[in-house]
Every structure is written in C-alpha cells, then in structure tokens.
Design a protein around this motif. Structure first.
Motif, mmCIF file in Angstrom:
data_model
loop_
_atom_site.group_PDB
_atom_site.id
_atom_site.type_symbol
_atom_site.label_atom_id
_atom_site.label_comp_id
_atom_site.label_asym_id
_atom_site.label_seq_id
_atom_site.Cartn_x
_atom_site.Cartn_y
_atom_site.Cartn_z
ATOM 1 N N ASP A 197 -4.973 2.602 -1.134
ATOM 2 C CA ASP A 197 -5.787 4.003 -1.333
ATOM 3 C C ASP A 197 -4.524 4.876 -0.466
ATOM 4 O O ASP A 197 -4.464 4.671 0.675
ATOM 5 C CB ASP A 197 -6.925 3.838 -0.536
ATOM 6 C CG ASP A 197 -7.873 5.022 -0.496
ATOM 7 O OD1 ASP A 197 -7.101 6.327 -0.669
ATOM 8 O OD2 ASP A 197 -9.012 5.161 -0.189
ATOM 9 N N HIS A 249 -8.455 5.104 -4.469
ATOM 10 C CA HIS A 249 -9.429 5.923 -3.987
ATOM 11 C C HIS A 249 -10.208 6.291 -5.269
ATOM 12 O O HIS A 249 -9.810 7.219 -5.899
ATOM 13 C CB HIS A 249 -8.993 7.119 -3.265
ATOM 14 C CG HIS A 249 -10.071 7.712 -2.342
ATOM 15 N ND1 HIS A 249 -10.321 7.120 -1.113
ATOM 16 C CD2 HIS A 249 -10.874 8.679 -2.406
ATOM 17 C CE1 HIS A 249 -11.276 7.730 -0.599
ATOM 18 N NE2 HIS A 249 -11.701 8.797 -1.397
ATOM 19 N N ASN A 280 -7.466 4.406 8.623
ATOM 20 C CA ASN A 280 -8.771 4.723 8.587
ATOM 21 C C ASN A 280 -9.619 3.388 8.928
ATOM 22 O O ASN A 280 -9.906 2.973 9.970
ATOM 23 C CB ASN A 280 -9.098 5.667 7.419
ATOM 24 C CG ASN A 280 -8.537 6.799 7.343
ATOM 25 O OD1 ASN A 280 -9.263 7.739 7.798
ATOM 26 N ND2 ASN A 280 -7.309 6.959 6.985
ATOM 27 N N SER A 281 -9.968 2.647 7.808
ATOM 28 C CA SER A 281 -10.798 1.659 8.022
ATOM 29 C C SER A 281 -10.162 0.432 8.763
ATOM 30 O O SER A 281 -11.000 -0.023 9.601
ATOM 31 C CB SER A 281 -11.030 1.087 6.459
ATOM 32 O OG SER A 281 -11.929 1.776 5.841
ATOM 33 N N LEU A 282 -9.002 0.222 8.562
ATOM 34 C CA LEU A 282 -8.111 -1.114 9.303
ATOM 35 C C LEU A 282 -8.240 -0.493 10.839
ATOM 36 O O LEU A 282 -8.436 -1.184 11.677
ATOM 37 C CB LEU A 282 -6.946 -1.218 8.815
ATOM 38 C CG LEU A 282 -6.147 -2.448 9.617
ATOM 39 C CD1 LEU A 282 -7.030 -3.726 9.282
ATOM 40 C CD2 LEU A 282 -4.627 -2.477 8.763
ATOM 41 N N VAL A 338 -12.297 -6.042 1.408
ATOM 42 C CA VAL A 338 -10.759 -5.473 0.910
ATOM 43 C C VAL A 338 -10.755 -5.722 -0.913
ATOM 44 O O VAL A 338 -10.896 -6.980 -1.193
ATOM 45 C CB VAL A 338 -9.887 -5.791 1.548
ATOM 46 C CG1 VAL A 338 -8.472 -5.155 1.265
ATOM 47 C CG2 VAL A 338 -9.902 -5.783 3.212
ATOM 48 N N HIS A 345 -5.967 2.824 4.233
ATOM 49 C CA HIS A 345 -6.746 2.222 5.141
ATOM 50 C C HIS A 345 -6.177 1.904 6.350
ATOM 51 O O HIS A 345 -6.803 1.838 7.463
ATOM 52 C CB HIS A 345 -7.073 0.729 4.205
ATOM 53 C CG HIS A 345 -5.694 -0.112 4.068
ATOM 54 N ND1 HIS A 345 -4.868 0.218 3.364
ATOM 55 C CD2 HIS A 345 -5.305 -1.242 4.793
ATOM 56 C CE1 HIS A 345 -3.779 -0.740 3.629
ATOM 57 N NE2 HIS A 345 -4.251 -1.440 4.345
ATOM 58 N N ASN A 346 -4.949 1.654 6.455
ATOM 59 C CA ASN A 346 -4.349 1.352 7.817
ATOM 60 C C ASN A 346 -4.308 2.352 8.837
ATOM 61 O O ASN A 346 -4.359 2.270 9.849
ATOM 62 C CB ASN A 346 -2.867 1.135 7.695
ATOM 63 C CG ASN A 346 -1.822 2.443 7.211
ATOM 64 O OD1 ASN A 346 -2.338 2.893 6.287
ATOM 65 N ND2 ASN A 346 -0.839 2.642 7.823
ATOM 66 N N TYR A 365 -13.292 -1.254 1.204
ATOM 67 C CA TYR A 365 -11.866 -0.281 0.845
ATOM 68 C C TYR A 365 -10.996 -1.069 0.000
ATOM 69 O O TYR A 365 -10.834 -2.351 0.037
ATOM 70 C CB TYR A 365 -11.287 0.179 2.226
ATOM 71 C CG TYR A 365 -10.740 -0.948 3.054
ATOM 72 C CD1 TYR A 365 -9.554 -1.171 2.998
ATOM 73 C CD2 TYR A 365 -11.764 -1.347 4.041
ATOM 74 C CE1 TYR A 365 -9.128 -2.039 4.034
ATOM 75 C CE2 TYR A 365 -11.054 -2.299 5.181
ATOM 76 C CZ TYR A 365 -9.563 -2.729 5.035
ATOM 77 O OH TYR A 365 -9.078 -3.589 5.903
ATOM 78 N N TYR A 382 -14.758 3.084 1.431
ATOM 79 C CA TYR A 382 -13.256 3.819 1.535
ATOM 80 C C TYR A 382 -13.580 5.132 2.693
ATOM 81 O O TYR A 382 -13.047 6.200 2.163
ATOM 82 C CB TYR A 382 -12.460 4.131 0.509
ATOM 83 C CG TYR A 382 -13.209 4.980 -0.825
ATOM 84 C CD1 TYR A 382 -13.647 5.952 -0.502
ATOM 85 C CD2 TYR A 382 -13.190 4.296 -2.249
ATOM 86 C CE1 TYR A 382 -14.214 6.774 -1.727
ATOM 87 C CE2 TYR A 382 -13.771 4.845 -3.144
ATOM 88 C CZ TYR A 382 -14.401 6.050 -2.942
ATOM 89 O OH TYR A 382 -14.924 6.734 -4.081
ATOM 90 N N ASP A 425 -6.582 -1.644 -0.706
ATOM 91 C CA ASP A 425 -5.553 -1.717 0.096
ATOM 92 C C ASP A 425 -4.223 -0.830 -0.606
ATOM 93 O O ASP A 425 -3.201 -0.895 -0.155
ATOM 94 C CB ASP A 425 -5.099 -3.070 0.279
ATOM 95 C CG ASP A 425 -4.562 -3.849 -0.913
ATOM 96 O OD1 ASP A 425 -4.723 -3.302 -2.010
ATOM 97 O OD2 ASP A 425 -4.400 -5.200 -0.797
#
Length: 264
Positions: free
Chosen positions: A202, A235, A210-212, A229, A207-208, A198, A143, A200
């Motif tokens: 959080d 978190h 950051n990770s995504l 995912v 995530h949208n 991560y 995450y 979905d």
C-alpha cells in the motif's frame, strides 16, 4: 422515526448523505446539524451491539460493504455512521462524534460500539477511541490511517489543518497528545481488542507508518491485536479487503464478548 428506502437522497448544509448507496434500507437523522444513518437488524442481538463505520461520506459505505453488513445484520448487529465530511480526528470533530455516539445510545444500543475504520476512517475512529477508551468495544481497521504524521499531512493536507485548527508545525509539535500510536495505553489497560487488515504494498497509506506502527505499539503495551496481511495488495477495493471472513468473524465474536463482559 420511520425507516427510509435506499432511494432517498438526504441533503443538509454542505454535506450530502446518499442513502441510496447503502446496501440495506436505513434511517437517516441529524446530529448537531449533520447527517447520520443507522441500519438496524430485524432483531437485535443480546446487548444491542452496533458497528460504527467511518468514514461516512457521499459514497461510503456502499454496496461494496454488503458482505460484512449482511452478516452483522443477520447476527443482530446494527451498523451506523456520521457524516462530518473530511475530518481527521481533531478535538472538535471528535466531540461531534461523541454527540453522535450519545444519539445512538438513546436508541438503546450498546455503550461500547465496535469501531470499523476504513482508510482515513481509521484515524477518525482511533482519535475518538483514545479520547474515550471506556466507550470502545473493539477497533477494526481496513488499511486504516493510524498516524497523523503520515497520510494526513501528505494528502489533502489542508483538510487536516482545518480540522485541527493548527499549522503543520503545531500538529507535529503536539503529536504525543494528538496521535493514536502515542495514546493507546488506556485501551490496552481495558483490553480493547484490535483487528487490522492491510496490504504490504500500500503506497497510499504505507503499512509501516500506519497499521504496523499501531500493531507494534499496542502489542508492546500488552494489547491484543489480530492481523491479516494481504501479500502484494495495495489501497484498493478488492475482495481480499471486503470479503474477508476473518474480519466478520472477529466482529461477531467481539459483539458476544462485550455483552458477556458487561453482565460480569
């Protein structure tokens, strides 16, 4: 330098590295006046691989990371980290990370560590990585914070401003130079693999944002990204984040590939 049993507290300046929290005995040392640690395997794997974990703080890494660290050690991979406190990937703190990188290199370890960034450690590692793309074996995120304009300017904002020695307006005006998502092309060109784990749900590090964001940007550049995912997860310290075999397998695979590529 003799290894210390994990019952020792190492104090230096305003930073405290509690070696007692480490899952396995490690060595502590200083780099530019700040504490660092390394947990070495009984026998190093070919190529002397190592995982660089961030953030290293008073309570991280800890016993919750034992599932991963044991597998790394059993396969000849060292684990190391450097305690700078609440930094956010600014140019100055990235330079200090480079000093730590060189110190680990003096111990005979690979010049291409596998970066493992958890939460804000993701930003620390990604910011160092995009400034040093030829020195990165892989990036692994749990995450991870990936976007300077997201969590860093919403939570503990002052730490971000202090690290960058800029105002919020100045940081936002210079995102194209400072932010990982805008600076991935050199790593994509070098085919540095990414693994992102991560949830979905959080709401701390969405995530949208950051990770995504990293996943999409890196994929568009032709970079390789493996993604896991966890549906509904936020978190947290759940086993689905810290006992995920796919993450461990990715690190073990990449460690072998880095050595093979170096030989070729």
């Amino acid at each position: 330098m003799q290894k210390l049993l994990p019952v020792v507290l190492f104090f230096l300046s305003f930073n405290v590295l509690a070696v007692e929290q480490l899952p396995f005995a490690g060595e502590v040392f200083t780099v530019e006046g700040k504490p660092a640690f390394i947990i070495e395997p009984e026998e190093r794997a070919v190529g002397n691989p190592w995982v660089w974990y961030a953030p290293t703080l008073q309570n991280l890494p800890n016993q919750g990371h034992a599932f991963y660290i044991k597998q790394f050690l059993d396969n000849g991979i060292a684990v190391a980290g450097y305690h700078q406190g609440e930094v956010r990937g600014g140019p100055v703190s990235s330079e200090r990370f480079s000093a730590f990188y060189r110190e680990v290199g003096k111990r005979g370890y690979s010049d291409k560590p596998i970066l493992l960034g958890q939460s804000r450690g993701g930003l620390m590692m990604l910011c160092w990585a995009f400034r040093n793309p030829d020195k990165v074996g892989a990036f692994v995120g749990i995450y991870p914070v990936c976007n300077l304009a997201s969590w860093p300017l919403r939570q503990m904002k002052q730490a971000t401003l202090d690290d960058y020695q800029m105002t919020e307006a100045e940081i936002l005006a210079n995102l194209t130079k400072l932010n990982p998502p805008e600076n991935l092309q050199p790593m994509a060109k070098l085919k540095v693999p990414f693994f992102l784990l991560y949830g979905d749900n959080d709401i701390v590090v969405p995530h949208n944002e950051n990770s995504l964001l990293i996943e999409n940007a890196y994929t568009m550049l032709g970079g390789h990204v493996e993604v896991k995912v966890v549906p509904g997860a936020g978190h947290s310290g759940g086993d689905f984040y810290f006992k995920e075999q796919a993450l461990a397998d990715f690190v073990l695979k990449v460690a072998k590939e880095i050595d093979a590529n170096e030989e070729n």
